[in-house]
Scaffold this motif. Structure first.
Motif: not given
Length: 279
Positions: A150, A154-155, A157-159, A162, A165-166, A169
């Motif tokens: 996890s 978290i590392k 980036p949310r930037e 989308a 990023r999905a 993860i």
């Protein structure tokens, strides 16, 4: 035009330490960035901060990707230079504060490459790209003291876009076995999320509708992994296809004298079907 004719005599005096050449080096880049940011340099460059140009960095990166997609070496060469300019500017800003300079960034990068390639510079074995990537991930986890998966999620980036990023993860979750056995399970989850979205819509709950719609998108990304597709690239291609077909629909409507704004849905569907046949 020769660089000698571009600058006025006054500008030359200000930048007298800069040597004009036919071919410049990385050291020349560092020097000119310092000149541009120094008193008497470029007013615009001197005004910039990390925050003011951070979107420029994103823009230049996407233009570089565009050059790659177009397989245009000349364009790629130019856009890579623009990306390098952004890096140089950010480094100069920190150098002015006494924090670090571009040489420190390069040194850190080289150190990271050595440490994260134990299969090249150490005694770890990697016979293929998959094993090499696993070696990199293990070395990265050790250097960043990541003990829980996890933490690595978290590392991310949310930037990031989308979908990208999905997918990153989900890939990290899959590495520790948190995944469907096959695409069938992923499809079943998608259908489940679509039903929950419909239920939220029927209840008129806007917040829950947004939540469930996000779950639908997340489930679609899950399927892309099983298909070994990049969800971001797939959506980009689908959008390109839509624009191309919509352009054809407009052309067909114009040829037939049809006003799209007042046309019925059946009429628009007919034009769309024709566009699909053409494209």
């Amino acid at each position: 035009m020769s660089p000698h004719t571009i600058f006025s005599k006054a500008k030359r005096r200000m930048a007298e330490s800069f040597e004009f050449k036919d071919k410049y080096s990385f050291d020349d880049l560092k020097k000119i960035i310092t000149i541009l940011r120094a008193p008497g340099g470029c007013p615009w460059d001197r005004e910039q901060t990390h925050e003011s140009i951070k979107k420029n960095f994103i823009e230049e990166t996407y233009e570089t990707v565009e050059a790659i997609n177009k397989n245009n070496p000349d364009m790629l060469r130019e856009e890579l230079g623009d990306v390098l300019l952004q890096i140089a500017l950010h480094c100069e800003m920190e150098s002015e504060k006494g924090n670090f300079d571009i040489n420190d960034v390069v040194s850190d990068l080289v150190t990271k490459l050595v440490v994260r390639h134990p299969h090249v510079f150490g005694d770890v074995k990697a016979e293929n790209g998959e094993e090499a990537l696993a070696s990199w991930d293990n070395a990265k986890a050790k250097t960043k003291n990541i003990k829980m998966q996890s933490e690595s999620m978290i590392k991310v980036p949310r930037e990031l876009p989308a979908l990208m990023r999905a997918q990153k993860i989900q890939h990290k979750a899959a590495k520790v076995g948190f995944d469907w056995e096959n695409s069938e399970g992923a499809f079943e989850k998608l259908y489940e999320e679509i039903d929950e979205l419909k239920m939220a819509m029927a209840q008129g709950n806007k917040a829950e509708t947004e939540n469930e719609f996000g779950d639908v998108l997340f489930s679609c990304v899950n399927i892309s992994r099983f298909l070994k597709l990049d969800s971001e690239e797939a959506l980009t291609s689908a959008t390109d296809k839509f624009v191309k077909r919509f352009e054809i629909v407009e052309q067909l409507a114009q040829e037939e004298g049809t006003d799209m704004k007042s046309a019925s849905l059946d009429e628009l569907d007919r034009l769309w079907d024709r566009a699909k046949e053409i494209s």
